[in-house]
Scaffold this motif. Structure first.
Motif, mmCIF file in Angstrom:
data_model
loop_
_atom_site.group_PDB
_atom_site.id
_atom_site.type_symbol
_atom_site.label_atom_id
_atom_site.label_comp_id
_atom_site.label_asym_id
_atom_site.label_seq_id
_atom_site.Cartn_x
_atom_site.Cartn_y
_atom_site.Cartn_z
ATOM 1 N N TRP A 51 0.851 -1.179 0.000
ATOM 2 C CA TRP A 51 0.000 0.000 0.000
ATOM 3 C C TRP A 51 0.891 1.235 0.000
ATOM 4 N N TYR A 52 0.674 2.110 -0.975
ATOM 5 C CA TYR A 52 1.552 3.259 -1.150
ATOM 6 C C TYR A 52 0.949 4.530 -0.566
ATOM 7 N N SER A 53 1.803 5.337 0.027
ATOM 8 C CA SER A 53 1.396 6.679 0.438
ATOM 9 C C SER A 53 1.337 7.576 -0.797
ATOM 10 N N SER A 54 0.813 8.774 -0.625
ATOM 11 C CA SER A 54 0.743 9.712 -1.744
ATOM 12 C C SER A 54 2.132 9.974 -2.321
ATOM 13 N N THR A 55 3.112 10.158 -1.451
ATOM 14 C CA THR A 55 4.483 10.418 -1.906
ATOM 15 C C THR A 55 5.042 9.224 -2.668
ATOM 16 N N GLN A 56 4.765 8.019 -2.183
ATOM 17 C CA GLN A 56 5.255 6.819 -2.860
ATOM 18 C C GLN A 56 4.595 6.635 -4.220
ATOM 19 N N ILE A 57 3.314 6.985 -4.329
ATOM 20 C CA ILE A 57 2.632 6.909 -5.619
ATOM 21 C C ILE A 57 3.297 7.848 -6.620
ATOM 22 N N CYS A 58 3.641 9.045 -6.158
ATOM 23 C CA CYS A 58 4.330 9.996 -7.038
ATOM 24 C C CYS A 58 5.651 9.419 -7.514
ATOM 25 N N HIS A 59 6.347 8.701 -6.633
ATOM 26 C CA HIS A 59 7.612 8.082 -7.002
ATOM 27 C C HIS A 59 7.405 7.008 -8.064
ATOM 28 N N VAL A 60 6.377 6.177 -7.884
ATOM 29 C CA VAL A 60 6.083 5.126 -8.862
ATOM 30 C C VAL A 60 5.783 5.750 -10.230
ATOM 31 N N ILE A 61 4.948 6.779 -10.230
ATOM 32 C CA ILE A 61 4.562 7.434 -11.475
ATOM 33 C C ILE A 61 5.784 8.033 -12.176
ATOM 34 N N HIS A 62 6.679 8.605 -11.385
ATOM 35 C CA HIS A 62 7.835 9.276 -11.968
ATOM 36 C C HIS A 62 8.884 8.299 -12.506
ATOM 37 N N GLN A 63 8.649 7.028 -12.367
ATOM 38 C CA GLN A 63 9.537 6.054 -13.005
ATOM 39 C C GLN A 63 9.292 5.971 -14.509
ATOM 40 N N TYR A 64 8.226 6.619 -14.971
ATOM 41 C CA TYR A 64 7.829 6.555 -16.379
ATOM 42 C C TYR A 64 7.804 7.947 -17.003
ATOM 43 N N SER A 65 8.037 7.979 -18.306
ATOM 44 C CA SER A 65 7.914 9.241 -19.038
ATOM 45 C C SER A 65 6.474 9.488 -19.463
ATOM 46 N N LEU A 66 5.740 8.402 -19.702
ATOM 47 C CA LEU A 66 4.359 8.490 -20.161
ATOM 48 C C LEU A 66 3.559 7.361 -19.541
ATOM 49 N N VAL A 67 2.397 7.679 -19.014
ATOM 50 C CA VAL A 67 1.475 6.677 -18.470
ATOM 51 C C VAL A 67 0.170 6.803 -19.260
ATOM 52 N N TRP A 68 -0.160 5.749 -19.974
ATOM 53 C CA TRP A 68 -1.282 5.779 -20.933
ATOM 54 C C TRP A 68 -2.344 4.790 -20.467
ATOM 55 N N TRP A 69 -3.542 5.303 -20.230
ATOM 56 C CA TRP A 69 -4.667 4.462 -19.806
ATOM 57 C C TRP A 69 -5.659 4.373 -20.947
ATOM 58 N N TYR A 70 -6.005 3.168 -21.340
ATOM 59 C CA TYR A 70 -7.021 2.968 -22.368
ATOM 60 C C TYR A 70 -8.087 2.053 -21.799
#
Length: 355
Positions: free
Chosen positions: A31-50
């Motif tokens: 379970w990720y905190s808000s800060t940890q979620i930001c870290h996960v997201i920042h591992q990518y240049s683009l996050v694409w949801w379809y």
């Protein structure tokens, strides 16, 4: 008291844990905190949801976790006081038109087409402030409603070698019928190959199939019965393994089964399920970004790629290479047709509640 399960340490462990029954879990997701979620997201240049409404609800779950606001955190903008009054808490996941319309990231966004925003937008809400990249390359989000993936002009991020994450969810809108679903997904994969031709090796794919529906829904729409969903997910998994083995399949059926009778309308699940679903995806995203991916040669899977890799997004310009692909074994569809008596002409029925 049962022993506490260890946390999943790889993408494969995460996928297996989510797909299994609770009693068969080998590990648990983090379970990720808000800060940890930001870290996960920042591992990518683009996050694409379809995806459709189920993916939209997952994105709302992501916003809730980022903001820590369980009452109205899933609404990016509160432009109407009625949203606060009528679409709070579990109401955030209602398919009421008022609640659906709130899923916009600025007043000009069109809900039915696509939504784009970057991590910098999170920072304006006071989130992700600790993750300002030195190269000013903010992670970009793209959310595409089903059937609109050709509209976006997104391509390979410039001067950014981080991986790209693509999440695909498609099941209910093809009536949980693999014969209908596979051509749609195949077109998607071809479009991604064209669109991300120069950075295809950087993409991490996840596909999510069908989820559990309530008993009341199944009485009216028997093609959403448990065994059909299970078979659909298994057939799609086999098809990906045979045609696109680098795509990981996330099976949410067992995760959603116990809550199937306390959803908003029998199909769309509420806060708790969407928290868990998006957390599972975030866990997979984290592991996938760290794991070495086999070098995927685009031309191996798309032999005609050179003829349309640089073209303008257009379905008319995409060659049809499906005839070169192996077809999955779809024997169970005959059983479904017999069970539903689909071969006989029947009066038109109302469509399943989905968006």
């Amino acid at each position: 008291k049962p022993a506490k399960l260890p946390f999943c340490k790889s993408t494969e462990e995460t996928i297996q844990s989510v797909a299994n029954l609770v009693t068969n879990y080998d590990c648990q997701v983090s379970w990720y905190s808000s800060t940890q979620i930001c870290h996960v997201i920042h591992q990518y240049s683009l996050v694409w949801w379809y995806g459709d409404s189920l993916t939209r609800h997952m994105m709302q779950g992501l916003l809730l976790l980022l903001k820590g606001d369980w009452r109205i955190g899933g609404h990016p903008l509160l432009q109407n006081i009625k949203i606060y009054e009528q679409c709070a808490c579990d109401g955030q996941f209602s398919e009421n038109l008022l609640c659906r319309e709130s899923m916009k990231f600025d007043s000009s966004d069109s809900l039915v087409l696509d939504t784009k925003f970057v991590i910098k937008d999170f920072m304006e809400w006071g989130l992700c402030s600790n993750y300002i990249p030195l190269d000013n390359q903010y992670t970009k989000f793209v959310w595409m409603q089903n059937n609109y993936h050709q509209i976006s002009e997104e391509g390979c991020p410039i001067n950014n070698n981080k991986p790209i994450f693509i999440f695909m969810q498609y099941a209910l809108h093809c009536s949980l019928n693999v014969d209908q679903c596979i051509p749609i997904i195949d077109d998607l994969m071809i479009d991604y190959a064209r669109r991300f031709y120069d950075c295809y090796h950087q993409i991490r794919f996840i596909y999510a199939g069908g989820t559990a529906s309530s008993e009341a829904i199944v009485r009216n729409y028997p093609n959403q019965e448990d065994s059909f969903v299970i078979n659909f997910n298994e057939e799609m998994k086999n098809w990906f393994h045979e045609n696109y083995p680098f795509v990981l399949v996330l099976d949410f059926f067992n995760l959603t089964w116990e809550s199937r009778n306390r959803s908003s309308d029998g199909v769309h699940h509420l806060s708790d399920v969407n928290f868990i679903k998006v957390t599972a995806v975030l866990n997979a995203m984290h592991h996938m970004a760290l794991e070495t991916m086999d070098n995927v040669n685009v031309s191996t899977y798309f032999p005609d790629i050179s003829s349309y890799s640089k073209s303008t997004p257009s379905k008319a310009s995409i060659p049809n290479n499906k005839n070169n692909k192996k077809k999955p074994s779809l024997g169970y569809l005959d059983k479904i047709k017999n069970a539903l008596n689909l071969d006989k002409k029947k009066p038109n029925k109302k469509k399943s509640p989905s968006s």
